[in-house]
Each structure stands twice: as structure tokens, then as C-alpha cells.
Design a protein around this motif. Structure first.
Motif, PDB file in Angstrom:
ATOM      1  N   THR A  43     -12.905  -8.296   7.889  1.00 58.49           N
ATOM      2  CA  THR A  43     -11.661  -9.064   7.884  1.00 58.49           C
ATOM      3  C   THR A  43     -10.673  -8.691   8.988  1.00 58.49           C
ATOM      4  N   GLY A  44     -10.953  -7.653   9.754  1.00 57.44           N
ATOM      5  CA  GLY A  44     -10.005  -7.278  10.788  1.00 57.44           C
ATOM      6  C   GLY A  44     -10.549  -6.223  11.722  1.00 57.44           C
ATOM      7  N   MET A  45      -9.758  -5.931  12.747  1.00 54.63           N
ATOM      8  CA  MET A  45     -10.112  -4.978  13.806  1.00 54.63           C
ATOM      9  C   MET A  45     -11.437  -5.366  14.455  1.00 54.63           C
ATOM     10  N   LEU A  46     -11.622  -6.658  14.649  1.00 51.40           N
ATOM     11  CA  LEU A  46     -12.882  -7.176  15.162  1.00 51.40           C
ATOM     12  C   LEU A  46     -13.163  -6.743  16.586  1.00 51.40           C
ATOM     13  N   ASP A  47     -12.128  -6.422  17.348  1.00 48.55           N
ATOM     14  CA  ASP A  47     -12.323  -6.051  18.745  1.00 48.55           C
ATOM     15  C   ASP A  47     -12.359  -4.549  18.980  1.00 48.55           C
ATOM     16  N   GLN A  48     -12.248  -3.755  17.918  1.00 50.94           N
ATOM     17  CA  GLN A  48     -12.325  -2.296  18.051  1.00 50.94           C
ATOM     18  C   GLN A  48     -13.699  -1.833  17.579  1.00 50.94           C
ATOM     19  N   HIS A  49     -14.368  -1.045  18.372  1.00 57.26           N
ATOM     20  CA  HIS A  49     -15.747  -0.694  18.034  1.00 57.26           C
ATOM     21  C   HIS A  49     -15.874   0.486  17.068  1.00 57.26           C
ATOM     22  N   ARG A  50     -14.825   1.245  16.821  1.00 53.64           N
ATOM     23  CA  ARG A  50     -14.943   2.386  15.901  1.00 53.64           C
ATOM     24  C   ARG A  50     -14.190   2.195  14.592  1.00 53.64           C
ATOM     25  N   ARG A  51     -13.517   1.054  14.425  1.00 55.34           N
ATOM     26  CA  ARG A  51     -12.767   0.782  13.196  1.00 55.34           C
ATOM     27  C   ARG A  51     -13.153  -0.591  12.680  1.00 55.34           C
ATOM     28  N   ALA A  52     -13.052  -0.745  11.361  1.00 49.66           N
ATOM     29  CA  ALA A  52     -13.327  -2.046  10.755  1.00 49.66           C
ATOM     30  C   ALA A  52     -12.498  -2.193   9.488  1.00 49.66           C
ATOM     31  N   LEU A  53     -12.085  -3.412   9.233  1.00 43.68           N
ATOM     32  CA  LEU A  53     -11.515  -3.773   7.939  1.00 43.68           C
ATOM     33  C   LEU A  53     -12.560  -4.626   7.248  1.00 43.68           C
ATOM     34  N   VAL A  54     -12.909  -4.228   6.037  1.00 44.44           N
ATOM     35  CA  VAL A  54     -13.894  -4.953   5.243  1.00 44.44           C
ATOM     36  C   VAL A  54     -13.246  -5.295   3.915  1.00 44.44           C
ATOM     37  N   GLY A  55     -13.342  -6.566   3.524  1.00 46.60           N
ATOM     38  CA  GLY A  55     -12.735  -7.005   2.277  1.00 46.60           C
ATOM     39  C   GLY A  55     -13.774  -7.534   1.310  1.00 46.60           C
TER      40      GLY A  55
END
Length: 97
Positions: A43-55
Motif C-alpha cells: 500500500t505504500g513506499m512503492l519507490d523505496q527498495h528497503r521499506r514497504a507498507l503492506v495492508g
């Protein structure tokens, strides 16, 4: 009717590209859907390769079942060795709210 969702902010380990990130996040999302019968997505931080938001979201007839599913989803994500769970935010709504 109860509607609940949870969003995870996760740090990925030794990941150096968005392609590597997808190779970790996609299986997590698929397993959440399969194992817990929830709707799930990155759901977010789609352009960062070491972080993710998952819902993940669920609809249930009673609050106890809703809470049980969301708690199980959180335990599952927290136990995954390839992710460091930075935070989990949870929200619940009743249809009469």
C-alpha cells in the motif's frame, strides 16, 4: 458487520533493488490472502527498495472473529525472518458507526 484493517511498515533485509523487494513482498501478500482469507496489498513506499507498507483488510460478522484474524495476521508478519516489523497500525469500524 465489522470492518477491520491493519497496515504494516516493514524494513527489508539485504535488498538492493525494487525487483528484489517485489520478490519478497509479493509472496507475503499472496500468503496473507491464502492463509487468512483477507484482502491484502502493498500500500505504500512503492519507490523505496528497503521499506514497504503492506495492508490487510477483513469483514466479519462479529468483533471477536475480526480481532482474531487481525491478530493472527500481525503475528504472521512479525514472525517472518526476511522482514523487520517497524510498526503495525490497526483500525476497526462497525457498520452502524
Amino acid at each position: 458487520m465489522w470492518i477491520g484493517w491493519i497496515e504494516f511498515d516493514v524494513l527489508l533485509g539485504d535488498v538492493h533493488s525494487l525487483k528484489e523487494k517485489r520478490s519478497l513482498v509479493r509472496p507475503l501478500v499472496a500468503e496473507l490472502k491464502r492463509r487468512f482469507d483477507v484482502s491484502a496489498a502493498e500500500t505504500g513506499m512503492l519507490d523505496q527498495h528497503r521499506r514497504a507498507l503492506v495492508g490487510a483488510a477483513v469483514v466479519a460478522a462479529d468483533h471477536a472473529h475480526l480481532q482474531q484474524v487481525l491478530d493472527a495476521v500481525e503475528r504472521f508478519v512479525a514472525a517472518r525472518p526476511e522482514f523487520e516489523l517497524l510498526s503495525a497500525r490497526q483500525r476497526e469500524l462497525h457498520s452502524e458507526d
